[in-house]
Design an enzyme around this catalytic site. Structure first.
Site, mmCIF file in Angstrom:
data_model
loop_
_atom_site.group_PDB
_atom_site.id
_atom_site.type_symbol
_atom_site.label_atom_id
_atom_site.label_comp_id
_atom_site.label_asym_id
_atom_site.label_seq_id
_atom_site.Cartn_x
_atom_site.Cartn_y
_atom_site.Cartn_z
ATOM 1 N N GLU A 15 0.831 -1.216 0.000
ATOM 2 C CA GLU A 15 0.000 0.000 0.000
ATOM 3 C C GLU A 15 0.858 1.255 0.000
ATOM 4 O O GLU A 15 2.080 1.199 0.192
ATOM 5 C CB GLU A 15 -0.866 0.036 1.276
ATOM 6 C CG GLU A 15 -2.211 -0.629 1.135
ATOM 7 C CD GLU A 15 -3.172 0.218 0.324
ATOM 8 O OE1 GLU A 15 -2.780 1.324 -0.108
ATOM 9 O OE2 GLU A 15 -4.308 -0.236 0.099
ATOM 10 N N ARG A 98 -8.108 1.077 12.869
ATOM 11 C CA ARG A 98 -6.693 1.309 12.587
ATOM 12 C C ARG A 98 -6.562 2.380 11.517
ATOM 13 O O ARG A 98 -7.496 2.619 10.741
ATOM 14 C CB ARG A 98 -6.010 0.030 12.123
ATOM 15 C CG ARG A 98 -6.478 -0.478 10.766
ATOM 16 C CD ARG A 98 -5.523 -1.532 10.228
ATOM 17 N NE ARG A 98 -6.038 -2.201 9.048
ATOM 18 C CZ ARG A 98 -5.884 -1.768 7.792
ATOM 19 N NH1 ARG A 98 -5.264 -0.620 7.554
ATOM 20 N NH2 ARG A 98 -6.355 -2.455 6.779
ATOM 21 N N ASN A 146 -9.606 5.911 2.376
ATOM 22 C CA ASN A 146 -8.587 5.487 1.433
ATOM 23 C C ASN A 146 -8.017 6.655 0.637
ATOM 24 O O ASN A 146 -7.613 7.647 1.215
ATOM 25 C CB ASN A 146 -9.152 4.370 0.545
ATOM 26 C CG ASN A 146 -8.447 3.063 0.820
ATOM 27 O OD1 ASN A 146 -7.231 3.050 1.001
ATOM 28 N ND2 ASN A 146 -9.179 1.970 0.846
ATOM 29 N N ASP A 196 -9.520 2.108 -4.342
ATOM 30 C CA ASP A 196 -8.643 1.998 -3.167
ATOM 31 C C ASP A 196 -7.787 3.268 -3.075
ATOM 32 O O ASP A 196 -8.300 4.342 -2.832
ATOM 33 C CB ASP A 196 -7.826 0.704 -3.293
ATOM 34 C CG ASP A 196 -7.158 0.299 -1.994
ATOM 35 O OD1 ASP A 196 -6.840 1.181 -1.188
ATOM 36 O OD2 ASP A 196 -6.925 -0.899 -1.788
HETATM 37 CA CA CA Z 1 -5.663 1.577 0.663
#
Ligand code: CA
Length: 290
Positions: A15, A98, A146, A196
């Site tokens: 990520e 988180r 995101n 995302d």
């Molecule tokens: Ca992400």
């Protein structure tokens, strides 16, 4: 367009790529592998640093070192040792949450969001960390906080709540760091997976990584039109950013999480870092200015 493998890193949940223009290095994280990755394109080498907590995002700090969104809050991190100094944990009262994706706005404030790790409650928020290290909750009721991006003129902020399956736009006041006028920029069709992470190019077009979408889409956020597709040989494409000397190279992170042995056999490069030249330049990554 097709992306090619830059590093067969085998991340579980790769990520948050961030290009450090001063050092010509790409930083990225493996959230479930508890790793900070540092990719050096000149050597083609990827190095991983173990972390004590799950990371969500990484950016450089103008005065040196890194700022990261970690499982237990925002922290300054030494990239050589992985040691950290926590700045703030705005959700100490929400142990099921988180930190996830984060990025700096054009003035170098850091924006990072949270999510329910079980992906059930809409208990996430988006926070802004100012240069004096004070912080503020900017958006509440988020499913999976995101991708973030700011338009080239700094007047619009784009934001992805993955569970809403769309990209939203806000009017952005650069001087105040405030957002208003939330509206839908475009929705991602179910056939393309879930939006995302994302980045923006110098033409103001958004490159969105598609979880379960086998790649990226490039959208015009002003018209909602899908302009291009990039194919990546991994279903769970997670995020992207521009890098390279001319900022004309796109780097793409992917995940192997959730794949059984059959899935891994059909996607042997899952968790790798991919790259492509896409014919357009990105905007420089902004380091944290505090
Ligand atoms: Ca992400």
């Amino acid at each position: 367009m097709n992306a090619e493998l830059a590093a067969d890193a085998g991340a579980i949940l790769g990520e948050g790529p961030w290009w450090d223009a001063s050092a010509s290095l790409l930083y990225w994280v493996d959230i479930r592998g508890l790793r900070l990755h540092i990719f050096d394109p000149s050597l083609g080498e990827d190095r991983a640093v173990a972390l004590a907590m799950r990371p969500g995002a990484v950016v450089g700090r103008a005065r040196g070192g890194l700022l990261m969104a970690m499982e237990d809050g925002l922290a300054f991190v030494d990239p050589s040792s992985g040691s950290r100094k926590t700045i703030v944990d705005p959700e100490a009262d929400l142990p099921g949450n988180r930190f996830n994706d984060g990025k700096c706005d054009p003035l170098g404030r850091f924006w990072a969001g949270t999510m329910d790790d079980a992906e059930q409650a809409f208990s996430g928020s988006l926070y802004r960390l100012d240069l004096d290290l004070s912080w503020k909750r900017m958006i509440e009721g988020v499913g999976i906080s995101n991708g973030l991006a700011w338009s080239p003129d700094g007047r619009t902020m784009y934001y992805i709540d993955t569970r809403a399956r769309r990209v939203d736009a806000f009017d952005f006041d650069l001087a105040e760091g405030s957002i208003s006028g939330r509206r839908i920029a475009f929705e991602v069709p179910a056939s393309m997976g879930f939006p995302d992470g994302m980045t923006i190019d110098e033409e103001g077009m958004l490159w969105v990584a598609l979880w379960e979408g086998w790649g990226l889409g490039r959208w015009d956020p002003r018209t909602g039109c899908l302009l291009e597709r990039v194919r990546v040989p991994v279903a769970r494409t997670t995020s992207c950013c521009f890098g390279g000397e001319r900022l004309d190279r796109l780097y793409v992170t992917t995940a192997s999480v959730g794949l059984d042995s059959e899935g891994l056999a059909s996607q042997p490069q899952a968790g790798g870092l991919f790259t492509l030249e896409c014919g357009v330049r990105g905007l420089p990554s902004t380091p944290f200015a505090g």
